[in-house]
Design a protein around this motif. Structure first.
Motif, short mmCIF file in Angstrom:
data_model
loop_
_atom_site.label_atom_id
_atom_site.label_comp_id
_atom_site.label_asym_id
_atom_site.label_seq_id
_atom_site.Cartn_x
_atom_site.Cartn_y
_atom_site.Cartn_z
N THR A 28 20.28 29.79 -15.71
CA THR A 28 20.75 31.03 -16.32
C THR A 28 22.18 30.85 -16.80
OG1 THR A 28 19.32 32.32 -14.86
CG2 THR A 28 21.09 33.49 -15.99
N TYR A 31 25.38 32.81 -15.60
CA TYR A 31 26.02 32.55 -14.31
C TYR A 31 27.03 31.39 -14.38
CZ TYR A 31 22.19 35.39 -12.44
OH TYR A 31 21.29 36.39 -12.18
N ARG A 32 27.20 30.82 -15.57
CA ARG A 32 28.05 29.64 -15.70
C ARG A 32 29.13 29.83 -16.75
NH1 ARG A 32 25.45 25.21 -13.09
NH2 ARG A 32 27.49 24.24 -13.36
N ARG A 53 32.03 33.12 -17.29
CA ARG A 53 30.93 33.97 -16.85
C ARG A 53 31.45 35.32 -16.40
NH1 ARG A 53 32.74 31.21 -12.67
NH2 ARG A 53 32.54 32.00 -10.53
N ASN A 75 23.53 36.62 -23.40
CA ASN A 75 22.85 36.29 -22.15
C ASN A 75 21.35 36.57 -22.23
OD1 ASN A 75 25.23 35.42 -20.96
ND2 ASN A 75 25.70 37.45 -20.13
#
Length: 121
Positions: A28, A31-32, A53, A75
């Motif tokens: 995902t 999340y980074r 993020r 996203n």
């Protein structure tokens, strides 16, 4: 399987624009922290932009691209983007996206294969 794939490179005239995409699979992207890097012929790879993020931490740019390049992310599409405006011949390079925890400009776990950007008349 974890994968990052850049697209959108090509040949453009000085002053032109390109938008690079960095599509993530197997993890995902939201999340980074995601960094953009480039490597010109005969030069070392350099970090040029990063999007955190965390919304409070925002975006970061190398001085050479500040005001011309914009990094963003969608996203829902698990994709990051690099909008490049007012391109110059010195922007010619292979461009990569990578995870880059803390936006420190080094890249870490996952890298894309790169996409060629050539700025020439």
């Amino acid at each position: 399987q974890v994968h990052l794939a850049e697209s959108g490179g090509g040949l453009v005239q000085p002053g032109g624009s390109l938008r690079l995409s960095c599509a993530a699979s197997g993890f995902t992207l939201a999340y980074r922290d995601i960094g953009w890097f480039r490597q010109a012929p005969g030069k070392e790879r350099e970090g040029i932009a990063c999007i955190s993020r965390l919304s409070d931490d925002g975006t970061h740019y190398k001085d050479s691209v500040k005001g011309r390049f914009i990094v963003s992310r969608d996203n829902d599409k698990n994709t990051a983007y690099l909008q490049m405006n007012n391109l110059k011949p010195e922007d010619t390079a292979i461009y990569y996206c990578a995870t880059d925890q803390g936006c420190v400009g080094r890249g870490d776990d996952f890298w894309g294969q790169g996409t060629q950007v050539t700025v020439s008349s």
